[in-house]
Write an enzyme that holds these catalytic residues in place. Structure first.
Site, short mmCIF file in Angstrom:
data_model
loop_
_atom_site.label_atom_id
_atom_site.label_comp_id
_atom_site.label_asym_id
_atom_site.label_seq_id
_atom_site.Cartn_x
_atom_site.Cartn_y
_atom_site.Cartn_z
N ASN A 182 60.40 53.13 14.47
CA ASN A 182 60.58 52.05 15.43
C ASN A 182 62.04 51.62 15.51
O ASN A 182 62.71 51.50 14.48
CB ASN A 182 59.74 50.83 15.01
N ASP B 44 54.77 52.04 1.48
CA ASP B 44 54.81 50.80 2.27
C ASP B 44 53.98 49.74 1.56
O ASP B 44 52.86 50.00 1.09
CB ASP B 44 54.26 51.07 3.68
N ILE B 45 54.53 48.53 1.50
CA ILE B 45 53.87 47.45 0.75
C ILE B 45 52.63 46.92 1.49
O ILE B 45 51.73 46.35 0.87
CB ILE B 45 54.87 46.30 0.48
N HIS C 20 64.12 53.52 9.23
CA HIS C 20 63.06 54.04 8.36
C HIS C 20 62.07 54.84 9.18
O HIS C 20 61.81 54.54 10.34
CB HIS C 20 62.35 52.93 7.59
N PHE C 21 61.55 55.86 8.55
CA PHE C 21 60.48 56.68 9.11
C PHE C 21 59.20 56.36 8.35
O PHE C 21 59.20 56.36 7.12
CB PHE C 21 60.79 58.18 8.95
N HIS C 22 58.13 56.10 9.10
CA HIS C 22 56.82 55.91 8.48
C HIS C 22 56.09 57.26 8.48
O HIS C 22 56.03 57.93 9.51
CB HIS C 22 55.94 54.98 9.32
P1 AMP Z 1 58.82 48.40 11.02
O1 AMP Z 1 57.86 47.54 11.79
O2 AMP Z 1 58.90 49.80 11.56
O3 AMP Z 1 60.19 47.74 10.87
O4 AMP Z 1 58.19 48.54 9.58
C1 AMP Z 1 58.65 47.88 8.43
C2 AMP Z 1 57.72 48.24 7.32
O5 AMP Z 1 58.32 47.86 6.09
C3 AMP Z 1 56.34 47.57 7.38
O6 AMP Z 1 55.33 48.57 7.44
C4 AMP Z 1 56.28 46.76 6.09
O7 AMP Z 1 55.00 46.74 5.52
C5 AMP Z 1 57.29 47.49 5.22
N1 AMP Z 1 57.87 46.70 4.15
C6 AMP Z 1 58.46 45.48 4.27
N2 AMP Z 1 58.91 45.07 3.06
C7 AMP Z 1 58.60 46.05 2.18
C8 AMP Z 1 58.80 46.20 0.77
N3 AMP Z 1 59.40 45.27 0.03
N4 AMP Z 1 58.36 47.34 0.19
C9 AMP Z 1 57.74 48.29 0.93
N5 AMP Z 1 57.53 48.19 2.25
C10 AMP Z 1 57.94 47.08 2.87
#
Ligand code: AMP
Length: 135
Positions: free
Chosen positions: A86, A30-31, A99-101
């Site tokens: 989410n 995650d960025i 996506h899964f965190h």
């Molecule tokens: P969500 O709130 O579950 O939709 O989480 C989206 C996640 O994507 C967040 O934790 C962001 O930090 C992550 N994210 C957004 N853009 C990027 C990217 N280019 N590379 C890696 N992670 C990203």
């Protein structure tokens, strides 16, 4: 299916810190990590939310999630972790590609903070039957 930042990552149009890839799944850091080791696991299939994902793509993610979690724990040394997924803007989804965190919970307390407003289950039998009836 709306274009998302993850579609661009999947096509290689923008970079990511990749940790895993197979025919159905990509995982990368995650960025904006909540804690060190925060990793995202996404299907290559385009689906905005989990309920829209095919059985095949879901199975592919399920097959690798535990392995990815083990690797994240091994590298970070975190004693615990959360898997967060989410769906919908009101549920904190910002990127509309499933996506899964994997979010390590470190000994210093860094990681996911969760509110858990638990209540009382009053109509369990009826509710369970209703949900089961939709499967
Ligand atoms: P969500 O709130 O579950 O939709 O989480 C989206 C996640 O994507 C967040 O934790 C962001 O930090 C992550 N994210 C957004 N853009 C990027 C990217 N280019 N590379 C890696 N992670 C990203």
């Amino acid at each position: 299916m709306p274009e998302t930042i993850f579609s661009k990552i999947l096509r290689g149009e923008i970079p990511c810190h990749k940790v895993y890839e197979d025919d159905h799944v990509l995982a990368f850091l995650d960025i904006n990590p909540i804690s060190r080791g925060h990793t995202l696991v996404i299907p290559k299939e385009s689906a905005a939310t989990l309920d829209q994902l095919s059985d095949e793509a879901s199975a592919a993610i399920g097959r690798v999630l535990p392995r990815l979690a083990r690797a994240v724990l091994a590298v970070t040394g975190a004693p615990a972790y959360n898997v967060l997924q989410n769906n919908g803007a009101s549920a904190h989804q910002a990127v509309f590609h499933v996506h899964f965190h994997i979010i390590p919970k470190h000994a210093d307390g860094s990681g996911l903070g969760i509110g858990w407003p638990s209540g009382k289950l009053d109509d369990g039998s009826a509710l369970a039957a209703q949900i089961a009836g939709k499967l």
